[in-house]
Design a protein around this motif. Structure first.
Motif: not given
Length: 143
Positions: A112-130
């Motif tokens: 699993g990941l602990l990440i920032g919301r803003a950087p995660a939102a900037a990833v196009a079509s996010p999935d866990l691997k991406r």
């Protein structure tokens, strides 16, 4: 917190039971379940936990209210001591982190990941691997 089911919705009850202590400690304040699963099971879990159901990880990231997201696959089995490791990490600054679970085939442990919301939102079509590839270089490992 976001739990990504990816066709493993039947594993949700065990994971949600393991997350109860995190909610009691105040580390989990909201739960979003993304990716679907058995409708009857999801309805029951939503009623029991207050979780919000969202269609996919993109919608979950957008719907999240916290600036830091804990994103877990439904298949993860959290190791004993994971909550203490997460708490120490957050008290120490709480940068990006990998939450390494138990099990997996051929040494491939669920993560699993602990990440920032803003950087995660900037990833196009996010999935866990991406998200893992794009956002966690140099991230701490919580095991």
């Amino acid at each position: 917190m976001i739990v990504e089911t990816a066709d493993a919705g039947d594993r949700l009850p065990a994971l949600l039971a393991a997350l109860t202590s995190a909610a009691v400690e105040g580390l989990v304040r909201e739960l979003l379940i993304s990716g679907g699963g058995p409708p009857a099971l999801l309805a029951a879990l939503r009623e029991e936990t207050g979780a919000e159901l969202v269609p996919d990880l993109t919608a979950a990231v957008k719907a999240a209210r916290s600036d830091r997201l804990l994103v877990l696959p439904a298949t993860i089995r959290l190791k004993s001591g994971w909550l203490e490791a997460l708490g120490r990490h957050l008290r120490g600054g709480g940068g990006d982190a990998l939450v390494v679970g138990e099990g997996g085939l051929f040494g491939d442990k669920p993560v699993g990941l602990l990440i920032g919301r803003a950087p995660a939102a900037a990833v196009a079509s996010p999935d866990l691997k991406r998200l893992r590839r794009r956002l966690t270089r140099g991230a701490a490992r919580l095991t």
